[in-house]
Enzyme design. Structure first.
Site: not given
Ligand code: F6P
Length: 379
Positions: A160, A255, A306
């Site tokens: 992130d 998101e 990921r």
């Protein structure tokens, strides 16, 4: 004086014989490279190195593990793992020792602070120092352990990129590179079918992945948490493109993005863990389709971001971070996080690094660049 010395917070002089490494929170490409670099650097100091399984679970619940929850990290054990995704130690985003979920007699779940018990276990296992590889949650735990006297070095991990006081976290570049490749692939199918492709990417409450991949991947609109969106503006932008003959569009949605005056889209809330975000891509696709009358599809990249091998940038950063963590211990430091401040890796107090989330500044040059390229933020 090297920068690392100037930034040191607390110097501890006692001898190190055995260190432990753990990985916490969501995995990120580069974890194994950190483990390898930290292990080899520590072995070179003559220290013994153990890995704690699944965050702190290996220490707190040893009976759950056939090997007792600790892995002996030898040269052989860390051989050939630099390029591997995941983590050989396992990780978890459940069971935060500061907010451990326990059920009372009435069946109600409450959060209990088990940090004192964890510190006793660290001492009982003769662990002289801990290298904690994690995101905001894991580093906040590391900070508390350090405040209570454990010698701790933090290593900033997360796709992130929302950790403060470091220019980049490892894992971020890999996630952005993959998302960009996906946007490249989606362009041709979007154009062939004259569709709007809405691509939802991870990033929690920060829009770094959406912003960087959307800009590099020539998206037409990027929706990020930092800029609440108005879909009528996005629809107007898409219609303008259509009028110019571009009858397809790519919309990247973080998101954590939310409409003006609206809420973040949450799929799950559970005691003892961070809320799970998701669903915004579907909402945006439906609403944009209704506003434009154009066929829309949604692609959620989710955990694909990921997985896989770290990029060269992330591998090198992870190796540098792992080696720097051990260097910090050799220098007698504790309660610091290794941080990228190009061209060097520095140390910053954990307390400072965990104070606030690093979100996208609205005047940063990537946002300005995207706007100048004609990308809409829905504002
Ligand atoms: O923090 C990393 C991250 O991948 C976020 O981008 C995402 O919101 C979250 O973890 C997903 O967590 P989980 O693995 O629990 O679904």
């Amino acid at each position: 004086m090297p920068p690392s010395k100037r930034n040191s917070t607390r110097k501890t002089s006692s001898t190190i014989r055995r260190i432990a490494i753990n990985t916490g929170g969501g995995d990120a490409p580069g974890l194994n490279a950190v483990i390898r670099a930290a292990t080899l650097s520590a072995l070179n100091q003559g220290w013994e190195v153990v890995g704690i399984r699944d965050g702190y679970h290996g220490l707190m619940m040893p009976a759950n593990y056939p090997d007792g929850g600790l892995i002996q990290l030898t040269r052989e054990r860390v051989r050939g793992i630099t390029h591997m995704g995941g983590t050989i130690l396992g990780t978890t985003n459940r069971g935060n020792p500061l907010k451990f979920p326990v059920m009372d007699k009435r069946g109600n779940v409450k959060e209990v602070d088990r940090s004192e018990e964890l510190i006793r276990l660290i001492r009982r296992n003769r662990i002289d120092a801990l290298i904690c590889v994690g995101g905001d949650g894991s580093l906040a735990i590391a900070n508390v352990l350090a405040q209570k006297g454990v010698r701790v070095i933090g290593v900033p991990k997360t796709i992130d990129n929302d950790l403060d006081k470091t220019v980049a976290t490892f894992g971020f570049d890999t996630a952005v590179s993959f998302a960009t490749e996906c946007l490249d692939r989606l362009h041709s199918t979007a154009e062939a079918h004259q569709r709007i492709m809405v691509v939802e990417v991870m990033g929690r409450y920060a829009g770094w992945i959406a912003l960087n991949s959307g800009t590099a991947g020539s998206a037409d609109a990027i929706l990020i948490p930092e800029i609440p969106y108005d879909l009528t503006r996005v629809a107007a932008h898409i219609k303008q493109r259509a009028n110019r003959g571009r009858k397809f569009s790519i919309v990247v949605v973080a998101e954590g993005a939310k409409p003006l005056g609206g809420e973040t889209s949450v799929v799950e809330r559970e005691i003892g863990r961070a809320e799970r975000l998701g669903g915004i891509g579907e909402r945006v696709a439906q609403e944009v389709e209704a506003l434009t009358g154009q066929d829309s599809r949604v692609v959620v990249l989710g955990h694909l971001l990921r997985g896989g091998s770290p990029t060269t940038f992330d591998r090198l950063l992870s190796l540098r971070f792992g080696a720097a963590a051990v260097r910090a211990l050799v220098e007698g430091q504790s309660n610091v996080m290794v941080a990228l401040d190009p061209p060097v890796v520095r140390y910053v107090p954990l307390e400072q690094a965990t104070r606030r989330m690093k979100t996208v500044p609205l005047d940063c040059d990537t946002v300005l660049t995207a706007r100048e390229l004609g990308i809409s933020f829905g504002d």
